[in-house]
Motif scaffolding. Structure first.
Motif, short mmCIF file in Angstrom:
data_model
loop_
_atom_site.label_atom_id
_atom_site.label_comp_id
_atom_site.label_asym_id
_atom_site.label_seq_id
_atom_site.Cartn_x
_atom_site.Cartn_y
_atom_site.Cartn_z
N ILE B 218 0.85 -1.20 0.00
CA ILE B 218 0.00 0.00 0.00
C ILE B 218 0.88 1.25 0.00
O ILE B 218 1.04 1.91 -1.01
N ASP B 219 1.49 1.56 1.16
CA ASP B 219 2.22 2.81 1.25
C ASP B 219 3.63 2.73 0.67
O ASP B 219 4.13 3.69 0.12
N THR B 221 6.32 2.55 2.43
CA THR B 221 7.27 3.23 3.31
C THR B 221 7.45 2.53 4.66
O THR B 221 8.03 3.08 5.58
N GLY B 222 6.91 1.31 4.78
CA GLY B 222 7.06 0.59 6.05
C GLY B 222 5.99 0.92 7.07
O GLY B 222 6.13 0.60 8.24
N MET B 223 4.89 1.54 6.66
CA MET B 223 3.89 2.00 7.60
C MET B 223 2.78 0.98 7.85
O MET B 223 2.19 0.97 8.92
N CYS B 224 2.46 0.16 6.85
CA CYS B 224 1.27 -0.69 7.00
C CYS B 224 1.58 -2.16 7.33
O CYS B 224 0.75 -2.84 7.89
N GLY B 225 2.73 -2.62 6.95
CA GLY B 225 3.05 -4.02 7.22
C GLY B 225 2.34 -5.01 6.31
O GLY B 225 2.47 -6.22 6.47
N GLY B 226 1.60 -4.51 5.35
CA GLY B 226 0.86 -5.39 4.45
C GLY B 226 1.77 -6.22 3.55
O GLY B 226 1.39 -7.30 3.11
N PHE B 237 9.60 -6.41 6.02
CA PHE B 237 8.70 -5.63 5.17
C PHE B 237 9.37 -5.48 3.81
O PHE B 237 10.44 -4.88 3.69
N VAL B 240 10.54 -1.85 2.38
CA VAL B 240 11.71 -1.13 2.91
C VAL B 240 12.91 -2.05 3.13
O VAL B 240 14.05 -1.64 2.90
#
Ligand SMILES: Cc1cc2nc3c(=O)[nH]c(=O)nc-3n(C[C@H](O)[C@H](O)[C@H](O)COP(=O)(O)OP(=O)(O)OC[C@H]3O[C@@H](n4cnc5c(N)ncnc54)[C@H](O)[C@@H]3O)c2cc1C
Ligand SMILES: Cc1cc2nc3c(=O)[nH]c(=O)nc-3n(C[C@H](O)[C@H](O)[C@H](O)COP(=O)(O)OP(=O)(O)OC[C@H]3O[C@@H](n4cnc5c(N)ncnc54)[C@H](O)[C@@H]3O)c2cc1C
Ligand code: SF4
Ligand code: SF4
Ligand code: FES
Lengths: 473, 283
Positions: B218-219, B221-226, B237, B240
Motif C-alpha cells: 500500500i504505502d 514506506t514501512g507503515m502498513c506491514g501489508g 517488510f 523497505v
C-alpha cells in the motif's frame, strides 16, 4: 449567575447517531452542539481564578476565556481565543483525551466528584471551530513580512502542519514534503471518518495552502532527497514523520491471510476508501468475525471499523482490565454501544489457519493482574491451563506503533534512542544536526495529536529564532 | 512537460506495455532494484512497479506493466500526454552491486523488467553475465535485445520449445551447473513459482541467490506491514527491507498464499472495469 446555580445545570449531552444506525454508515457519531446547547454548557464553567483546566491542556488554551465568550454567544471571539494557542481546534475538540487533560482538573468535576461531570471543554472547543468553518468566513491570520528564509517540513501530520502554520505566519517560505498522496498523517489514514470527518482535515490543509504553504505529495524524504540535499535549498528542516511502524506480536500465525496490522486495516478503509470498493479500487476483506488485539484508540477504531464493514461480531482482546485501557473513555463507550465485545484479561498465544492459509481462529489465555510494572500498572500474568479458542476469520493487531525509521536509517548523524525515537533538545526540539528539528510521534513514540502539535509549536519557535539569528553569507 | 506525464507508450508483448514517464527527480535519483508506487486516478489503488530504466537527462523513467487486473489494465489504456495521478519513489533498498565473478541473471516473463537495470549494473561492475530468459512461448519475451547488450552469454528457454531451448529456466540453470560452470551468484526475478524453483535448485549447490519479491503493497514506506513476509523465520517488510532477499530464506508457501489474498475482489474489480470500458477487453 451564582456558583451554586451553575453547578445545578446538568451536563449538556451531545446528540449522537443511534448505535443501530451508525454501524451502517461512516458518518460522524456525535452530532455537535447547537448554539443554545453550547451556551448552556458554557454556563456551567465557574470561571475559576486559579484556572486548573489550563494547566491540563498541553498547549495552554485560555479555557475560561473562550468558554466565557461562548456563554455570551460571542462565538467569533471564542474561536479567536482558542486559535491563539491551537491551530487545529476542530480536530483536538474531537480527539483529545480530555478526561486525562483539560477536563481532569476541572473544578466542576472535582466538586461533583466525577470527571464525567467536568465542563465539556473539548465539545465546546469543537463547537467553536465548527461554527467558524460553517460560517464560511475563516479569519485569516496576519503574516509577518517575508524573511526570505525557507523551511522544509518532512511529514504532513499534526506536528508538521503546526510548524507549517506557525512559520508561514512568521514570514518564512514553507514547503511540506509528504510521503503519501494526502496530508494529515494519522488524521487521514488512521482515525476513521466516523470520528473525524476528513473534510475537516482537508479544510485545515487548504487554509494553510491559502496562507502560502506549499505541499509536495509523494515525497518520501530519505529516498527521493536526503536531509543534506534539503539543506541545499532550505535554511531549516523539521522532521515530523510520526510513529508509523506497526508492531507485531511475534506469535505463530501472524502472517496468515486475514491478519492485519491496524495501520493496514485502517489505511485501506480510510485513506484508500475501501468502504466504497469497487467504486474505489482498494479492496479489504469482507469478514464476519473479527478480533482486534489491543486496548487503545487504534484498537477501538479498528474494531468499530470492522462493524461498519459488515462484521457480525467484533471482539476486543486486551490483556489488562478496562481501567488500564489507554483509549479515550468516549471511544470505549461508543464501541460498547455499537456491540463490540470486550474480552479483557485475555492474551493471544497463536493464530490458527487452514490449508489455504486463511485465519480460522485464535488461541487465547486468561490473565490476572499481578504486581505493578515499570509503568505503574499492574502486570498481567497468564493463568496456567486457562487456554481457550475463539473462532474468528480476521485478526487486527493494534498493539502499538514505533517511530518510523526511514529517515534515521539513511541519516547516520541523526541520533535516535533505543526505541528509534529521534533525540531532541528538550527546550528547542533541535536534533543532533544543527538546523534540523523534530517533534511529534517521531520523538515521543505513539502519543497524541495535541502533544504532537505542542512539540511542533516549540520547534517552530526555535526554528524561527535559529533562522533569524543565522548569519547570511 | 508536466510531472507524471506519459511521453511515450508501446505494446512490447501481449498485455505488456512500456511507458516513458516524465518525473525528473526520480529519474535522477533511482538506483537499480528500486520501484515506484503509482495511482492512476483519485480513487485508484496504490500499485508498485519497478523502475525498468531511466534517462536522467530527459527526466524520464521507464515502467513496464503487465496487465493482470483493474489497475494495470487501466494504466495500459492511458494515453500519451495524460498524467498519472501519483508517482512516489524511488522506493525500496537498491540492489547491492559488487564484482563477484560470474553472475547468472534469470528473468521470467515481465520479471525481466526489474532484472534489466540490475543486470546492467552488475555488468558495469565487471561481472561475467550469463542471462537466462524464460517464457511460455516466443511472443512473450520482453527486453531481449537490451538484455543481450548487457550479457556475456545468453540462453533463451520456452516451455513449448517455440524459441531457444525447450524447458524451464531451471532446466537451463541445471545444465550450467552440470557443465561445472563456476557460478558466484544467481539473481532470479519472475513469477513467484519460478523464483521458488530456482531457489530450491541453487540451495542444493549452495549458490547465493537473490530474488525480488512482489508482495501486495500500500504505502511502500514501512507503515502498513501489508507487504510483510517471513525471511529465515523473521518478519520483513518487502517495501523497505527489500524487495530483494536471499531466495534461500524466503518462506515461499507463505508468499504464494499471501499473493492471493484479494483474488475474489480483484475479479470483481476487473469485471466491473471491463464492463464499463469495452476497449480493455482482452484481445
Ligand atoms: C488509529 C489511530 C487513532 C488515534 N486516535 C487518537 C485520538 O483519538 N486522540 C489523539 O490525541 N491521538 C490519537 N492517535 C495518535 C495521533 O494520531 C498521533 O499521536 C499524531 O497523529 C502524531 O502526529 P505526527 O504529526 O507526529 O505524526 P503522524 O500523524 O504519524 O504524521 C506523520 C506524517 O509523516 C509522513 N511521513 C512519514 N515518513 C515520511 C518521509 N520519510 N517523508 C515524508 N513524509 C513522511 C507520514 O506519511 C504522515 O503523513 C491515534 C493514532 C492512530 C494510529
Ligand atoms: C516491488 C514490486 C515491483 C513490481 N514491479 C512490477 C513491474 O515492473 N511490472 C509489472 O507488471 N508488475 C510489477 N509488480 C506487480 C504489480 O504491482 C501488480 O501486478 C499490480 O499491483 C496488479 O494490480 P492490478 O490492479 O492490475 O491487478 P489485481 O487484480 O489487483 O491483482 C493481480 C495480482 O497482482 C498482485 N497485486 C494486487 N494488488 C497489488 C498491490 N497493491 N501491490 C502489489 N501487488 C499487487 C496480486 O498478487 C494479485 O493477485 C511489482 C510488484 C512489486 C511488489
Ligand atoms: S486542545 Fe485538547 S486538551 Fe487542550 S483544551 Fe482543547 S481539548 Fe482540552
Ligand atoms: S476548571 Fe472547569 S470550571 Fe474552572 S475555569 Fe476551567 S473549565 Fe471552567
Ligand atoms: S507496503 Fe506498507 S509496509 Fe510495505
Amino acid at each position: 449567575m451564582k456558583t451554586k446555580e451553575r453547578l445545578q445545570i446538568p451536563p449538556v449531552g451531545m446528540q449522537q447517531q443511534a448505535a443501530s444506525e451508525r454501524i451502517h454508515n461512516q458518518n460522524e457519531v456525535p452530532l455537535g452542539f447547537t448554539p443554545e446547547e453550547a451556551r448552556l454548557e458554557a454556563l456551567r464553567c465557574l470561571q475559576c481564578k486559579n484556572v486548573p483546566c489550563i494547566a491540563g491542556c498541553p498547549v495552554g488554551i485560555d479555557i475560561p476565556s473562550f468558554i466565557g465568550f461562548i456563554a455570551e454567544g460571542n462565538f467569533q471571539d471564542a474561536i479567536l481565543k482558542i486559535k491563539e494557542k491551537n491551530v487545529l481546534p476542530a480536530v483536538c475538540g474531537r480527539v483529545c483525551p480530555q478526561e486525562e487533560q483539560c477536563q481532569l482538573p476541572c473544578t466542576v468535576g472535582k466538586i461533583l466528584k466525577t470527571t464525567e461531570k467536568s465542563v465539556s471543554i473539548g465539545k465546546l472547543e469543537r463547537f467553536a471551530a465548527d461554527w467558524e468553518r460553517n460560517s464560511g468566513s475563516v479569519s485569516k491570520p496576519k503574516l509577518a513580512p517575508k524573511t526570505g528564509k525557507r523551511v522544509a517540513i518532512v511529514g504532513g501530520g499534526p506536528a508538521g502542519l503546526t510548524v507549517a502554520g506557525d512559520l508561514i505566519k512568521s514570514g518564512h517560505e514553507v514547503t511540506v514534503f509528504e510521503a503519501l498522496h494526502k496530508a494529515g498523517g494519522v488524521l487521514v489514514y488512521g482515525i476513521p471518518e466516523f470520528r473525524l470527518p476528513k473534510k475537516i482535515v482537508k479544510n485545515e490543509v487548504e487554509n494553510l495552502q491559502s496562507l502560502g504553504v506549499e505541499f509536495k505529495y509523494n515525497y518520501v524524504i530519505g529516498k527521493i532527497e536526503s536531509i543534506d540535499e534539503l539543506f541545499q535549498e532550505y535554511d531549516s528542516i523539521f522532521i515530523g514523520t510520526g510513529a508509523g511502524l506497526p508492531r507485531f506480536m511475534g506469535i505463530e500465525g501472524e502472517n496468515l491471510l486475514g491478519v492485519y496490522s491496524a495501520n493496514e486495516y485502517l489505511t485501506r478503509a480510510n485513506l484508500m476508501r475501501a468502504f466504497d470498493f469497487p467504486n474505489a479500487d482498494t479492496p479489504i476483506l469482507n469478514v464476519s468475525r473479527v478480533a482486534t488485539i489491543g486496548g487503545g484508540n487504534v484498537a477501538m477504531d479498528s474494531a468499530r471499523t470492522a462493524l461498519r464493514l459488515g462484521a457480525e461480531r467484533s471482539l476486543i482482546i486486551y490483556r489488562r482490565s478496562e481501567v488500564e485501557m489507554p483509549a479515550r473513555n468516549e471511544e470505549i463507550e461508543h464501541a460498547k454501544d455499537e456491540g463490540v465485545e470486550f474480552h479483557l484479561l485475555v492474551n493471544p498465544i497463536r493464530i490458527t489457519g487452514n490449508e489455504e492459509g486463511w485465519v480460522t481462529g485464535m488461541e487465547d489465555i486468561k490473565m490476572e493482574l499481578g504486581e505493578p510494572d515499570a509503568s505503574g500498572r499492574r502486570r498481567p500474568v497468564p493463568i496456567p491451563g486457562s487456554e481457550f479458542i475463539v473462532d474468528v476469520d480476521a485478526v487486527i493487531v493494534a498493539i502499538g506503533n514505533s517511530p518510523n525509521p526511514l529517515v534515521a536509517k539513511v541519516t547516520p548523524e541523526l541520533k535516535v534512542n533505543r526505541w528509534g525515537g529521534i533525540i531532541v533538545d528538550e527546550k528547542t526540539g533541535e536534533t543532533s544536526i544543527k538546523g534540523v528539528y523534530a517533534g511529534g510521534d517521531i520523538v515521543l513514540g505513539a502519543a497524541t495529536v495535541i502533544l504532537a502539535m505542542g512539540e511542533g509549536r516549540r520547534a517552530a519557535k526555535a526554528m524561527h529564532e535559529y533562522m533569524m539569528n543565522e548569519k547570511t553569507d | 512537460m508536466n510531472n507524471y506525464e506519459i511521453l511515450s507508450k508501446a505494446n512490447i508483448a501481449p498485455q505488456v506495455t512500456r511507458f516513458e514517464i516524465y518525473v525528473p527527480k526520480i529519474a535522477r535519483k533511482r538506483q537499480a532494484g528500486q520501484f515506484v508506487i503509482i495511482r492512476t486516478w483519485e480513487g485508484g489503488e496504490r500499485i508498485p512497479l519497478t523502475i525498468a530504466d531511466a534517462n536522467p537527462e530527459k527526466g524520464t523513467i521507464t515502467l513496464i506493466s503487465q496487465s493482470v487486473g483493474k489497475t494495470t489494465f487501466e494504466l495500459a489504456n492511458m494515453q500519451v500526454g495524460q498524467c498519472l495521478k501519483d508517482i512516489a519513489g524511488p522506493l525500496g533498498t537498491p540492489t547491492h552491486i559488487e564484482k563477484l565473478g560470474t553472475v547468472i541473471c534469470i528473468g521470467g516473463g515481465v520479471g525481466t523488467a526489474p532484472l534489466y537495470p540490475i543486470t546492467q549494473a552488475m555488468k558495469k561492475a565487471g561481472n561475467h553475465i550469463i542471462t537466462i530468459l524464460g517464457a511460455r512461448s516466443k511472443d512473450l519475451f520482453i527486453l531481449e535485445k537490451e538484455m543481450r547488450n548487457v550479457s556475456d552469454e545468453m540462453i533463451i528457454a520456452t516451455d513449448d520449445g517455440s524459441y531457444g531451448e525447450k524447458g524451464f529456466v531451471t532446466t537451463a540453470l541445471q545444465k550450467l551447473i552440470d557443465d561445472g560452470r563456476q557460478i558466484n551468484q544467481v539473481i532470479a526475478i519472475g513469477p513467484t513459482i519460478m523464483m521458488k524453483m530456482v531457489s530450491l535448485l541453487t540451495k542444493n549447490y549452495n549458490i547465493p541467490t537473490v530474488v525480488s519479491l512482489n508482495t501486495i503493497m500500500i504505502d511502500g514506506t514501512g507503515m502498513c506491514g501489508g507487504c510483510r513476509i517471513s525471511i529465515n523465520g523473521a518478519i520483513k517488510f518487502v517495501c523497505v527491507d527489500g524487495p530483494e532477499f536471499d531466495g534461500h530464506g524466503v518462506n515461499w508457501d507463505e508468499m504464494l498464499k499471501r499473493m492471493g489474498t484479494y483474488k475474489k475482489h480483484e475479479c470483481v474489480a476487473l469485471n466491473q472495469y471491463k464492463k464499463h470500458h469495452r476497449e480493455a477487453e482482452v484481445a
